[in-house]
Design an enzyme around this catalytic site. Structure first.
Site, PDB file in Angstrom:
ATOM      1  N   ASP A  15       0.866  -1.187   0.000  1.00  0.00           N
ATOM      2  CA  ASP A  15       0.000   0.000   0.000  1.00  0.00           C
ATOM      3  C   ASP A  15       0.902   1.236   0.000  1.00  0.00           C
ATOM      4  OD1 ASP A  15      -1.666   2.167   0.766  1.00  0.00           O
ATOM      5  OD2 ASP A  15      -3.026   0.790   1.800  1.00  0.00           O
ATOM      6  N   GLU A  61      -1.949   1.411 -19.707  1.00  0.00           N
ATOM      7  CA  GLU A  61      -3.099   0.615 -20.164  1.00  0.00           C
ATOM      8  C   GLU A  61      -4.375   1.463 -20.152  1.00  0.00           C
ATOM      9  OE1 GLU A  61      -0.862  -0.895 -17.984  1.00  0.00           O
ATOM     10  OE2 GLU A  61      -0.405  -2.873 -18.849  1.00  0.00           O
ATOM     11  N   TYR A  62      -4.589   2.194 -19.060  1.00  0.00           N
ATOM     12  CA  TYR A  62      -5.807   3.018 -18.960  1.00  0.00           C
ATOM     13  C   TYR A  62      -5.782   4.165 -19.969  1.00  0.00           C
ATOM     14  CZ  TYR A  62      -8.055   0.884 -14.899  1.00  0.00           C
ATOM     15  OH  TYR A  62      -8.727   0.031 -14.064  1.00  0.00           O
ATOM     16  N   LYS A  89     -16.309   9.542  -3.504  1.00  0.00           N
ATOM     17  CA  LYS A  89     -16.997  10.080  -2.313  1.00  0.00           C
ATOM     18  C   LYS A  89     -16.079  11.024  -1.542  1.00  0.00           C
ATOM     19  CE  LYS A  89     -20.112   6.230  -1.700  1.00  0.00           C
ATOM     20  NZ  LYS A  89     -20.116   4.832  -1.331  1.00  0.00           N
ATOM     21  N   ASP A 127      -6.949   5.710  -8.807  1.00  0.00           N
ATOM     22  CA  ASP A 127      -8.364   5.470  -8.485  1.00  0.00           C
ATOM     23  C   ASP A 127      -8.995   6.774  -8.002  1.00  0.00           C
ATOM     24  OD1 ASP A 127      -8.156   2.783  -9.109  1.00  0.00           O
ATOM     25  OD2 ASP A 127      -7.598   2.203  -7.076  1.00  0.00           O
TER      26      ASP A 127
HETATM   27  N1  SAM Z   1      -1.505   3.080 -13.665  1.00  0.00           N
HETATM   28  C1  SAM Z   1      -2.223   2.051 -14.388  1.00  0.00           C
HETATM   29  C2  SAM Z   1      -2.721   2.584 -15.696  1.00  0.00           C
HETATM   30  O1  SAM Z   1      -2.721   3.817 -15.877  1.00  0.00           O
HETATM   31  O2  SAM Z   1      -3.097   1.781 -16.561  1.00  0.00           O
HETATM   32  C3  SAM Z   1      -3.357   1.451 -13.519  1.00  0.00           C
HETATM   33  C4  SAM Z   1      -4.454   2.392 -13.141  1.00  0.00           C
HETATM   34  S1  SAM Z   1      -5.653   1.664 -12.037  1.00  0.00           S
HETATM   35  C5  SAM Z   1      -7.054   2.675 -12.196  1.00  0.00           C
HETATM   36  C6  SAM Z   1      -5.029   2.183 -10.440  1.00  0.00           C
HETATM   37  C7  SAM Z   1      -4.124   1.147  -9.785  1.00  0.00           C
HETATM   38  O3  SAM Z   1      -3.615   1.705  -8.575  1.00  0.00           O
HETATM   39  C8  SAM Z   1      -4.839  -0.140  -9.413  1.00  0.00           C
HETATM   40  O4  SAM Z   1      -4.146  -1.243  -9.944  1.00  0.00           O
HETATM   41  C9  SAM Z   1      -4.838  -0.131  -7.883  1.00  0.00           C
HETATM   42  O5  SAM Z   1      -4.798  -1.434  -7.334  1.00  0.00           O
HETATM   43  C10 SAM Z   1      -3.604   0.699  -7.580  1.00  0.00           C
HETATM   44  N2  SAM Z   1      -3.665   1.360  -6.268  1.00  0.00           N
HETATM   45  C11 SAM Z   1      -4.709   2.055  -5.782  1.00  0.00           C
HETATM   46  N3  SAM Z   1      -4.451   2.513  -4.541  1.00  0.00           N
HETATM   47  C12 SAM Z   1      -3.188   2.083  -4.240  1.00  0.00           C
HETATM   48  C13 SAM Z   1      -2.365   2.213  -3.100  1.00  0.00           C
HETATM   49  N4  SAM Z   1      -2.777   2.869  -1.998  1.00  0.00           N
HETATM   50  N5  SAM Z   1      -1.133   1.664  -3.134  1.00  0.00           N
HETATM   51  C14 SAM Z   1      -0.709   0.974  -4.229  1.00  0.00           C
HETATM   52  N6  SAM Z   1      -1.463   0.815  -5.346  1.00  0.00           N
HETATM   53  C15 SAM Z   1      -2.687   1.356  -5.359  1.00  0.00           C
END
Ligand code: SAM
Length: 213
Positions: free
Chosen positions: A95, A193-194, A121, A117
């Site tokens: 994390d 990817e996104y 909220k 992410d």
């Molecule tokens: N960066 C990639 C892309 O642009 O394709 C993935 C985007 S995806 C929406 C966000 C990623 O951040 C997810 O795989 C999620 O598990 C990870 N993530 C979210 N909060 C996190 C945290 N506190 N620590 C580590 N990873 C986190």
């Protein structure tokens, strides 16, 4: 992004030479892992890892660390490169909240946040990776001259990030609300990817680069 729990993911991650298993033990010693003193760039929330893996291959004189919370997602990143040897790339399954326990002051040179992410909220605002609370954590290990580069197609999240930066003592150095039509910021852009998915749907991509005030 959270994928279905994948049986065996833990074992693959534990055996992967790309994954640093007990990262807190290396606080202040990351150059021992890479066996050099090159700069360290990290991506927080790397997902399936296309962005950081591409950067690592393109820039062998920079060390890269990709950070992902979920083992099921990290597994995808490992599977894509398990036949390859990329000595300047490591992954962490942690994390992002714990990063100040993993990197010492001034140990990191650059931070990438891509399509974080949104946590829509209000009561979850502190969980957003570009929030002032997270920026304060990054300040603990990013070099004073280090920068954060953040991309997203989510306008509400981007507006939030732009407002939060000065509250945590950061200034915006560069900003665009349409990265793919801003040639000076597109130079050397590596799509995530996104980014591929949402830009192909016609969504403009927003990006800022911030630095300490
Ligand atoms: N960066 C990639 C892309 O642009 O394709 C993935 C985007 S995806 C929406 C966000 C990623 O951040 C997810 O795989 C999620 O598990 C990870 N993530 C979210 N909060 C996190 C945290 N506190 N620590 C580590 N990873 C986190």
């Amino acid at each position: 992004m959270r994928l279905r729990n994948i049986p065996g993911a833990g074992e693959v991650i534990a055996a992967s030479p790309y994954v640093v298993q007990n990262p807190t033990e290396y606080k202040g010693k990351w150059h021992e892992i890479f066996n050099n003193t090159a700069p360290i760039y990290i991506e927080i929330g790397m997902g399936k890892g296309k962005f950081i893996t591409t950067l690592a291959k393109n820039n062998p004189h920079v060390n890269y660390v990709g950070i992902e919370l979920y083992s099921s997602v990290l597994l995808r990143a490992i599977q894509k490169i398990q036949e390859e040897t990329i000595p300047n790339l490591k992954f962490l399954c942690v994390d992002a909240r714990t990063l100040p326990d993993i990197f010492a002051p001034d140990e990191v040179d650059k931070i990438y946040l891509n399509f974080s992410d949104p946590w829509p909220k209000d009561r979850h605002a502190k969980r957003r990776l570009p929030s002032k609370e997270f920026l304060a954590r990054y300040t603990q290990f990013l070099k004073p001259e280090g920068t954060i580069e953040f991309k997203t197609d989510n306008r509400a999240l981007f507006d939030f990030a732009v407002e939060e930066a000065p509250l945590a003592g950061w200034v915006i150095r560069e900003i665009t609300y349409d990265l793919h039509h801003t040639p000076e910021m597109m130079e050397n852009n590596v799509m995530t990817e996104y980014e591929e998915k949402f830009s192909s749907m016609g969504n403009p991509i927003h990006k800022y680069i911030i630095a300490r005030d």
